[in-house]
Design a protein around this motif. Sequence first.
Motif: not given
Length: 688
Positions: A77-87, A99-103, A229-238, A686-688
């Motif tokens: 929800x926070x990501x969606x709100x930020x995305x909507x705020x960005x023109x 894709x991030x939500x699916x992962x 491309x098989x990792x979610x955002x909070x796991x990617x760096x580690x 989020x991975x583009x």
Amino acid sequence: MADPYQNNVYQQGGGDPYGTYGEGGDQEGYGYQGESYPQEEDAASDATEGHDDEDQMYEGEYQGIPHPDEVKAAQRAARAKVRQAQAGATELDELAEQYEDIMEDCGHGRFQWTLFIVLGLALMADGVECFVVGFVLPSAEKDMCLSNGEKGMLGLIVFLGMMVGAFIWGGMADKLGRRKCLIWALTINCVFTFLSSFAQGYGFFLFFRLISGIGIGGSVPIVYSYFSEFLQMDKRGEHLSWLCMFWMVGGIYASFTAWGIIPHYGWGFSMGTEFQFHSWRVFVLVCALPAITSLVGLMFMPESPRFLLENAKHDEAWMILKNVHDTNWRAKGQPEKVFQVTHIKAPKTQEDEFIEIQSATGTAIQRWAVRTLTLCKLVLKNVASLLGPELRLSTLFMAIIWFTMAFSYYGLGVWFPDMIKYLQQEEYESKVKVFHRERVERFHFNFSLENQIHREGEYINDKFINIQMKSVKFEDSLFEDCYFEDIESTETMFVNCTIRSTVFYNTDLYEERFIDCRLENTTFLHNKKGCHLDIDEENDVLIYLVSFLGSLAVLPGNIISALFMEKIGRVKIIGLSMLISAGCTFFLFLSFSQAAIIAWQCLFCGVSVAAWNGIEVITVELYPASKRATAFGVLNALCKLAAILGTSIFASFVGVTKVVPILLSCTALVCGGLVALKLPETREKILQ
């Protein structure tokens, strides 16, 4: 029961630049199945039988701990709100969010850990490749009679091959697929590693190592792009940082196997004098095992679904994501959890990637030529796009960081062991025995001569039979009526000597060993062919020990960087690690012993690996999926170019001065570290 696959139909809207995978085109994002999977009462799984969903309570609720699903929903929800705020948010950004939500729904589990091992072995093969030539060179130079120039070329040819391979395979992976290109790259590496182990001539050995390097050069850019491309955002760096550990394991594996195999000169066979298969060739074969194992594992791994979505292969991507989801949740003991994605928005292909020629048009060769030419144009176009307005600054900063880090790391990687060998040689020469004006007549030398200088000596009617001469020098001496037989020598020479009526039978004392000498009535019979290993000199265990310790010292830095990659951030880890590494190199001015140099090498390797981890993670995250492997390949090719320059420059100053290598590496690391602090932080991106 309704067939769940009936809803998975790729539909296109007339003016929508995106196609919609499945039903629910009116829904925003990707849809979840509500009534698509009705179950009969008796169809409930054993895991859920007897339980009322409404009666179940999350056990952390009593402690006020939010449910993981609630956390995910809040993050979305926070990501969606930020995305909507960005023109300026684009539809590509929406795809990345989906894709991030699916992962996140697929979770991190058995599938990722299996892929982690398979890709880690490919990365391990790259690490092994960097060490192979350095370990076999002392033996190969004797086996193939290599000059100093040929040895230098053999040391650089692997990096040259890896540089070309990184550029080619990185670009192709964005057009043909990560898995497919990695399989091809590892296959080429395995085949030509095998051929190089049997190559008897220098030319063939050099060529096979070059092609082997081109093959393995694709592993680094593809592996990181593929796994990310098989990792979610909070796991990617580690987890990308944990993956880096396999490169260290490759160095340990190469050092350990070299230590255990190469000194055993008898581990081989020969077929006459023309074909020799000594222990160092066995070592080359053993070094192909990680690549072979990874190649076998890749046969059971799927293509990256993100790549498939970028290329409008929606059905394949959906099936792979469903398999990832089911594999992970079954392993976690929740097989009843259903993959609820019914449609995925994905971009239409912007251009026809490969021109299809009808079977009636032209020959097979012509169709292949057109497809190859089209592929080359697309790859080059992708490379050029890295310097476009959106990516130009990031590419410039990353190029500086990759180059400065590789220049220092690989340069010092050669300088450390070469400096240790130079100190060893100095210590060895300090113990030389000097014999002045000795006269030896009618004596039978049946013992080896080592580290000796004989000046103005006279040897009359003496016999030198079945002995080894190591670092022996005769100056201004006389040999008359002497007999040499079955001599093996290393760094042995005769300078300004007079040799009369002397016979050399079955020796490796060629005429080139006699500098400014007068040979009178001297005969050379049945000289030894080829070169011969001096086991005591060349197979010094300290060479393997230094490399082993340097690789092992990486472990603490790898663990710390992996644990703090998400907490501290990529930019700070890169910048601080490079600046601390610069400090380590500066203190090399105070190193005057082998032990001190080894200690500083271990410290430098342990700190610099944290910078490498951050560099590789941020490289993956800065570039979009369509350019990720290409960018990684270009930067990794630049890294190998810096390695070639660093090893060449640093090696030339060994024994001359240590001021220049230390200042060069220190300056490069400081510059790279300061530039790294200018990079944007990507840990919550989020991975583009």
